[in-house]
Design an enzyme around this catalytic site. Structure first.
Site: not given
Length: 485
Positions: A85, A160, A184
């Site tokens: 990520k 996210s 997230s």
């Protein structure tokens, strides 16, 4: 004759690992097949960013094959194309955090879990997209743009960890890492029909970061198209590291072991809409109740549960702690007017709230959080796990920054529409989002299942039984996309 890339990547991550180690498929073939899928799907969704040079990646895959030729394996992820990520530091690869302020940042050091993935044999093809600074459950930023949903690129992938969930659902990654402060890992898993696991506090070492002690709300964790795959990745990410003093001891290899076993008699407490406290888009509660019925069919005992806690006070404590931590992380950027002008409004909102808080207010928020944890312990005397939806809305237009209302009820902040994830986040307990099915428009939703403190393994075993009974990612894979989608 060259093999069909889809055939090479067919099946789950554990099977792919076995095939690589049995030499049924080479690391080069896996990399070439992955790059072909990325070329095919990524232009439509922008899930993967900062992609590396193809020839460099193939050379790294050849090096992994050479190790296997010598009888050497780095672990279950040996030869796996991966993409951390874009909030996690990756040595030698841009880590933008979705911000123009870090567009050209290339770290010299990996985050701890990234270091473990690299040492475990993974080959980093790039990064997965994230909202600016990870703020908001909608993945868009001014550096790379918005990430589309695997089921409809016009809609959001959530966030996210939206890039991770979308890339995983479309088979551009076999497993994916993410992070979770406010859902997230859970919200994007629900929006893309995959599994997202927020482990117990400290299960995956956090950092390396400036603060080692205050940051106790957000954790890194794994995602997968099956619970077994997710647990395999966790076995590489987890384990104590002295650089993260609050990380948990214990052999992470336990998560790579078979998860099969009876779940009959497991007591499930359904929290639903928290007694009317939360608004939901029509259809979500019904899908999640269907998922609960599946648990009942497996022998679980499902009953209604009541939070028994002042939920407005819990929300206030959450927002105070979140703003305090964001201000600590981003306050130096805000202090520079030139840099502040390049920051998203939501970041400025959090920083200004955080800077306005007194020490007494932060302590009061932490005390309220502690009271909620103690209340959770009481609930766990009656129930083994708790359940509620993973999101309050279905995937929405990715041009919409955040939902302003849900079922006629106005949302008063950019993150109020995700309040459903706060109970688990504030308790620091393990929680997994499992697919719950699809609405009439073909959009997916998930169910959060919350486990007892540090009992990650029992929760994964329950989720695995549910996975075997439903197989949602295999039953309803994303439609075939093209760059014109």
């Amino acid at each position: 004759m060259s093999r069909d890339p889809d055939d090479i990547l067919a099946g789950d991550a554990r099977a792919l690992s076995r095939r690589i180690h049995d030499r049924a498929v080479s690391c080069r073939e896996v990399m070439a097949a992955t790059l072909a899928r990325i070329d095919r799907f990524n232009p439509a969704v922008t899930a993967l960013v900062s992609l590396r040079d193809r020839e460099d990646l193939l050379r790294e895959a050849d090096a992994k094959d050479a190790l296997l030729d010598r009888g050497l394996s780095q672990g279950p992820l040996h030869g796996f194309p991966q993409a951390p990520k874009d909030l996690a530091a990756t040595r030698g690869i841009a880590t933008t955090r979705g911000s123009p302020l870090f567009r050209h940042q290339i770290p010299k050091q990996d985050a701890i879990f990234v270091e473990r993935l690299r040492a475990g044999g993974a080959i980093f093809v790039g990064k997965t997209n994230t909202p600016e600074f990870g703020l908001g459950s909608q993945t868009y930023n001014p550096v790379f743009g918005a990430t589309g949903n695997a089921y409809d690129p016009r809609l959001t992938a959530g966030g996210s960890s939206g890039g991770a969930a979308c890339a995983l659902a479309l088979g551009m990654l076999a497993v994916a890492d993410g992070s979770d402060m406010m859902g997230s890992l859970r919200n994007p898993a629900a929006f893309n029909n995959v599994f997202g696991f927020r482990p117990s506090a400290g299960r995956v070492p956090h950092g390396v970061v400036p603060d080692l002690f205050f940051q106790q709300l957000g954790y890194d964790g794994p995602m997968g198209r099956s619970v077994a795959d997710l647990a395999l990745l966790l076995s590489v990410m987890a384990g104590f590291d002295a650089r993260a003093p609050q990380s948990l001891a214990g052999d992470p290899a336990v998560f790579a072991q078979p998860l099969e076993g009876s779940v009959a008699g497991v007591r499930v407490g359904w929290l639903g809409d928290l007694g009317g406290h939360l608004a939901f888009e029509p259809g979500i509660l019904e899908l999640c109740q269907g998922a609960l019925a599946t648990l009942g069919d497996l022998g679980c005992v499902v009953d209604e549960a009541t939070a028994g806690f002042p939920l407005d006070a819990l929300w206030t404590a959450w927002t105070d702690l979140r703003s305090f931590l964001v201000a600590g992380d981003l306050g130096a950027l805000y202090a520079d007017p030139v840099k502040r002008a390049q920051m998203k409004p939501e970041a400025i909102f959090e920083i200004e709230r955080g800077l306005a808080l007194s020490g007494a207010e932060v302590f009061a928020a932490s005390a309220r959080r502690s009271a909620w944890y103690r209340r959770m312990l009481v609930l766990f005397e009656r129930f083994d796990v708790l359940a509620l939806p993973s999101a309050q809305v279905f995937p929405f237009d990715h041009a919409t920054p955040w939902p302003r209302a849900i079922d006629g009820r106005a949302m008063d902040s950019y993150h109020r529409w995700m309040e459903v994830v706060v109970p688990a986040s504030m308790a620091g307990v393990p929680v997994i989002s499992v697919p719950a099915g699809f609405n009439a428009a073909g959009l997916p939703m998930g169910l959060q299942v919350i486990g007892k403190p540090r009992d990650d393994l029992s929760l994964l075993r329950l989720a695995h039984a549910y996975d075997l009974a439903t197989r949602w990612p295999a039953r309803r894979p994303p439609p075939v996309l093209s760059p014109a989608s």
